[in-house]
Design an enzyme around this catalytic site. Structure first.
Site, PDB file in Angstrom:
ATOM      1  CE  LYS A  35      26.730  28.838  64.866  1.00  0.00           C
ATOM      2  NZ  LYS A  35      28.175  28.867  64.586  1.00  0.00           N
ATOM      3  NE  ARG A 129      34.631  32.890  63.412  1.00  0.00           N
ATOM      4  CZ  ARG A 129      33.561  32.149  63.145  1.00  0.00           C
ATOM      5  NH1 ARG A 129      32.558  32.640  62.436  1.00  0.00           N
ATOM      6  NH2 ARG A 129      33.481  30.903  63.569  1.00  0.00           N
ATOM      7  CE1 TYR A 254       5.268  51.112  50.933  1.00  0.00           C
ATOM      8  CE2 TYR A 254       5.854  48.900  51.632  1.00  0.00           C
ATOM      9  CZ  TYR A 254       5.227  50.114  51.874  1.00  0.00           C
ATOM     10  OH  TYR A 254       4.572  50.302  53.062  1.00  0.00           O
ATOM     11  CG  MET A 302       7.464  45.159  58.571  1.00  0.00           C
ATOM     12  SD  MET A 302       7.081  46.460  59.753  1.00  0.00           S
ATOM     13  CE  MET A 302       8.377  47.627  59.429  1.00  0.00           C
TER      14      MET A 302
HETATM   15  C1  LIG Z   1      28.415  27.622  63.913  1.00  0.00           C
HETATM   16  C2  LIG Z   1      29.613  26.782  64.135  1.00  0.00           C
HETATM   17  C3  LIG Z   1      29.678  25.461  63.652  1.00  0.00           C
HETATM   18  C4  LIG Z   1      28.592  24.862  62.772  1.00  0.00           C
HETATM   19  O1  LIG Z   1      28.787  25.272  61.446  1.00  0.00           O
HETATM   20  P1  LIG Z   1      27.837  24.727  60.280  1.00  0.00           P
HETATM   21  O2  LIG Z   1      28.442  25.292  59.056  1.00  0.00           O
HETATM   22  O3  LIG Z   1      26.481  25.282  60.539  1.00  0.00           O
HETATM   23  O4  LIG Z   1      27.882  23.258  60.341  1.00  0.00           O
HETATM   24  C5  LIG Z   1      30.774  24.701  63.977  1.00  0.00           C
HETATM   25  N1  LIG Z   1      31.789  25.214  64.721  1.00  0.00           N
HETATM   26  C6  LIG Z   1      31.775  26.482  65.176  1.00  0.00           C
HETATM   27  C7  LIG Z   1      32.920  26.981  65.968  1.00  0.00           C
HETATM   28  C8  LIG Z   1      30.694  27.306  64.889  1.00  0.00           C
HETATM   29  O5  LIG Z   1      30.694  28.565  65.348  1.00  0.00           O
END
Ligand SMILES: *Cc1c(COP(=O)(O)O)cnc(C)c1O
Length: 358
Positions: A35, A129, A254, A302
């Site tokens: 992802k 969640r 800054y 930036m």
């Molecule tokens: C992002 C995610 C993972 C991976 O988690 P890591 O901590 O990066 O290993 C596994 N399962 C789900 C559902 C996720 O959203």
């Protein structure tokens, strides 16, 4: 000349980290998490390096289709499933697997003509969640495996606290809950993220879901990636584009946030928060200048930041600066900036050129 800020993506580090996942979970199939553009590393490069994974998982439908189009044949799981009946058609067309986490999705499925999908039913075991309530599971399974259906089912959940050494009890609770509610079904299971893969072998079951460890960062506050035998897959690199000799009392950047208390040399580096370097990193955050450890000075801008050149041999214009990589880990930078390596890696800006090496 191109802008000197570049991210080097090391494909053999990714492949090495996948081997480490296999060592931790030798009996599980591995669903490599891709992802957020493979945690900032670039989707197709990462997929190529991780092609031995048994499956891929991500959240972005267009990226999933891109993987299929690139020829990957293993399961590709969409971690939030589908959001409409129109999307369902694409799941069928591209043979994508879907997380089912909400009753609304079950209604969409029953109203559709798609009855032969690969479904990961996600159960809320305490994270609150995504996931179906425990009591919804029996009716959901009944519905999705009824007469006219030929869906393949996997049961999954996600841990809230597997990365926190003080929260072992929470993992045990979630695991117990999952085992109790799935007892009596013979479908495969998927529970473990990176932290659980490493610390809780009892959670491995059929499919593990490593993300951060594949990219060579540590899921734990109390263990470095090096200690876990993981190799960093990304090196964020830039150069010094200006030098200043400060007098005592001179201020930098800054708000003049850093002030010299003795005469010193500083370098200005062509990397800032628009490249993905955290603006909240404070003075003293480690950086590597000419392969020697040094430190950030003052407020990150930036497009630039300032570093201390005290004691750095031969540092000058065009000297190499590593913001994170092998010697200075992304975890260290994240810790200084009071965030996580996850956030830093996936915040790498599109304007940073990614250079792939094998
Ligand atoms: C992002 C995610 C993972 C991976 O988690 P890591 O901590 O990066 O290993 C596994 N399962 C789900 C559902 C996720 O959203």
């Amino acid at each position: 000349m191109p802008r000197p800020t570049q991210a080097f993506i090391n494909l053999s580090a990714l492949a090495h980290n996948l081997v480490i996942v296999r060592q931790y979970a030798p009996h599980a199939r591995i669903m490599a998490i891709l992802k957020a553009n493979a945690y900032g590393h670039g989707l197709l490069h990462a997929a190529n390096a991780l092609k031995d994974a048994d499956g891929f998982a991500l959240l972005e439908l267009d990226a999933a289709i891109c993987l299929r189009d690139a020829g990957y044949r293993q399961p590709i799981l969409l971690l939030e499933g589908f959001f409409s009946t129109e999307e369902l058609a694409l799941f069928e067309q591209y043979q994508l697997s879907a997380v089912i986490h909400h009753p609304e999705q079950i209604v969409m499925l029953s109203d559709s003509k798609y009855h032969k999908l690969d479904l990961f039913i996600k159960i809320n075991t305490g994270m609150n969640r995504l996931g179906l309530a425990l009591e919804q599971l029996p009716q959901t399974i009944k519905k999705l495996t009824g007469n006219q259906y030929k869906n393949r089912i996997t049961l999954m959940t996600h841990f809230a606290c597997a990365d926190d050494p003080a929260e072992a009890e929470s993992v045990t609770q979630q695991l117990k809950c999952f085992e109790a509610v799935t007892k009596g079904y013979s479908y495969p299971h998927s529970l473990a993220n990176s932290a659980a893969i490493i610390r809780y072998p009892e959670t491995h079951s059929d499919w593990v879901r490593p993300g951060i460890m594949l990219y060579g960062a540590s899921p734990f506050p109390d263990k470095t990636a090096l200690e876990l035998n993981l190799q960093p897959a990304m090196t964020l690199s830039s150069k010094i584009i200006a030098i200043h000799d400060l007098k005592t009392g001179d201020r930098v950047g800054y708000h003049g946030l850093f002030q010299a208390d003795h005469p010193m040399r500083i370098g200005i580096v062509a990397c800032g928060y628009a490249d993905g370097y955290p603006r909240h990193a404070p003075t003293n955050t480690p950086v590597l200048v000419n392969n020697q450890r040094s430190r950030l000075l003052g407020r990150v801008s930036m497009d630039m930041l300032a570093v201390d050149l005290t004691g750095i041999e031969n540092a000058g214009l065009n000297s190499s600066v590593i913001l994170w990589g092998e010697e200075v880990s992304v975890d260290e930078v994240a810790h200084n900036a009071e965030t996580t390596s996850y956030e830093l890696l996936c915040a790498l800006a599109p304007r940073v050129e990614r250079i792939v090496s094998i």
